[in-house]
Design an enzyme around this catalytic site. Structure first.
Site, short mmCIF file in Angstrom:
data_model
loop_
_atom_site.label_atom_id
_atom_site.label_comp_id
_atom_site.label_asym_id
_atom_site.label_seq_id
_atom_site.Cartn_x
_atom_site.Cartn_y
_atom_site.Cartn_z
CB SER A 1 22.37 43.57 32.40
OG SER A 1 22.74 42.96 31.20
CG ASP B 1 28.97 46.76 29.04
OD1 ASP B 1 28.57 45.91 28.22
OD2 ASP B 1 28.21 47.29 29.88
CG HIS C 1 27.73 43.68 30.75
ND1 HIS C 1 26.91 44.79 30.61
CD2 HIS C 1 26.89 42.63 30.96
CE1 HIS C 1 25.65 44.41 30.71
NE2 HIS C 1 25.61 43.10 30.91
#
Ligand SMILES: *[C@@H]1O[C@H](CO)[C@@H](O)[C@H](O)[C@H]1NC(C)=O
Ligand SMILES: *[C@@H]1O[C@H](CO)[C@@H](O)[C@H](O)[C@H]1NC(C)=O
Ligand SMILES: *[C@@H]1O[C@H](CO)[C@@H](O)[C@H](O)[C@H]1NC(C)=O
Length: 409
Positions: free
Chosen positions: A192, A349, A379
């Site tokens: 991320s 995501d 995600h």
């Protein structure tokens, strides 16, 4: 008694309404994910409320809540030595597998950068500690997990610079030797926002002339790579999905670049990169998903390119076009220098297409790329492998990532 039952039923309906989130039918563990998402939303809303009452900054409060929860699950291992130290003034946690009597063998190394929107989580918390422990054990590698400083204490480019400084320090020949790491077998990795920092630092280090050791690999887990287009097909498709809805991501970006949340609605509409904003023109082809994405990901989504927008946004936040913040904007000459790459993407995501477009651009620049796409995953899932946030998505993505590292590093 009856009225109590009615009130209870009413509360249950309200709770179900709050928890319920329309998710694609393909997602694994949907109810478990909805509960996790609802808890996260409640925590965020409570912290926003506390912020407005003057009780503290909402990001600092939220991180306190997350880190308190995260402490419950910290594991240790007799086979791995954990040390908290500083590399060039930056806090890091180093994981060294015990030698088992093989003192002379050089090991592989991984620099790991944790995620959390440049604001949340910690290298020392349970989630990332457990991930790095398992990586150290199963790869028999030295893992350096960077405790870079977070928002709201610091903004871009401090997070980037912290990771850069710690990484450069580790890559010095004498430091690698001290940890018995093979200089030709070191990777940089992150998830991320940590994938954003890993990719940006990898680009920066690939261009510096005076560096003796370069990365053999980079491995990016659902990375954040651009703030140019908040209407890629994955942003449109997952606009209100679990864990990371679009509006929250846009606010993380604005906050990272130290801007005003007032820009958020305009940026969701891509007004900051409209056709009449002249500075953005040269970058547009770097993320033209109408030809960078295969049709199975484009589906029937249409590009959102307003003809008239708001040039003052780029003026206020020039870092929106800074490659150190948005590595997808890099030129081909820089992409060409990147090491062999692994990119993990999830269908559920908003950031799926950030990863897919980077993969395509790296490939076109001649870099060997593996895209590991998970159709039923969401995600952030890779760290969710222990109760009460134990997801099969977490185990499958983590195993696949570690397997690739094991075979390629
Ligand atoms: C690289 O090293 C050379 C010789 O040691 C030095 O003159 C030069 O300033 C260095 N460049 C950078 C960018 O550090
Ligand atoms: C962030 O923005 C605020 C308000 O515009 C300003 O006072 C502050 O100095 C900025 N911080 C940084 C690190 O640039
Ligand atoms: C986008 O910019 C246009 C032109 O300046 C403006 O009319 C419109 O309201 C803006 N959209 C949003 C969502 O702010």
């Amino acid at each position: 008694m009856k009225s109590a039952a009615v009130v209870l039923a009413g509360l249950l309906v309200l709770a179900a309404y709050y928890v319920y989130l329309p998710l694609p039918s393909t997602v694994s563990d949907p109810w478990h994910l909805m509960l996790l998402d609802a808890s996260f939303r409640v925590a965020q809303k409570t912290c926003n409320l506390a912020h407005s009452l003057g009780l503290g900054h909402h990001l600092r409060l939220l991180n306190f809540v997350i880190c308190s929860f995260d402490k419950l699950n910290t594991q240790s291992s007799e086979k791995v030595k954990i040390t908290d130290i500083q590399f060039d003034g930056v806090e890091v946690r180093v994981y060294e597998p015990s030698t088992g009597g093989r003192e002379k063998t050089l090991r592989r190394g991984v620099v790991y950068v944790h995620g959390g929107g440049w604001a949340l989580a910690s290298a020392r918390g349970g989630y990332y500690n457990n991930l790095c422990l398992i990586m150290a054990e199963s790869l028999d590698a030295v893992i350096v997990s960077i405790e870079y400083r977070l928002m709201p204490n610091v903004h871009f480019p401090v997070q980037f610079e912290d990771v850069l400084h710690a990484t450069k320090h580790f890559m010095r020949p004498e430091v690698l030797a001290q940890y018995s790491v093979d200089p030709s077998r070191v990777a940089i990795s992150g998830d991320s926002a940590g994938g954003n920092l890993a990719a940006a630092v990898c680009q920066e280090m690939s261009q510096e002339e005076n560096i003796t050791n370069r990365f053999k690999l980079q491995a990016l887990i659902y990375p954040v790579l651009q703030s140019f287009d908040f209407n890629t097909p994955s942003y449109q498709q997952n606009e209100v999905t679990a864990i990371l809805p679009r509006f929250i991501m846009v606010k993380f970006w604005i906050y990272y670049l130290n801007g005003s949340y007032d820009f958020a609605y305009s940026m969701v509409a891509n007004n900051h990169t409209a056709l009449d904003v002249s500075q953005v023109g040269p970058f547009r082809e770097h993320l033209d998903w109408t030809f960078l994405l295969p049709s199975r990901f484009r589906k029937n989504y249409q590009p959102v390119t307003p003809s008239a927008g708001e040039a003052e946004i780029i003026q206020a936040l020039p870092a929106l076009l800074d490659v150190r913040a948005a590595p997808l904007l890099a030129e081909r000459e820089v992409l060409r220098l990147q090491p062999k790459t692994y990119i993990l993407t999830c269908e559920i995501d908003i950031l799926r297409d950030d990863g897919l477009m980077y993969a395509k651009r790296l490939e076109k620049a001649g870099v060997e790329v593996t895209v590991d796409h998970f159709e039923d995953c969401f995600h952030g899932c890779m760290i969710f492998t222990t109760w009460p946030t134990d997801f099969s998505a977490g185990h499958r993505t983590r195993d696949s990532y570690i397997k690739w590292l094991s075979q390629n590093l």
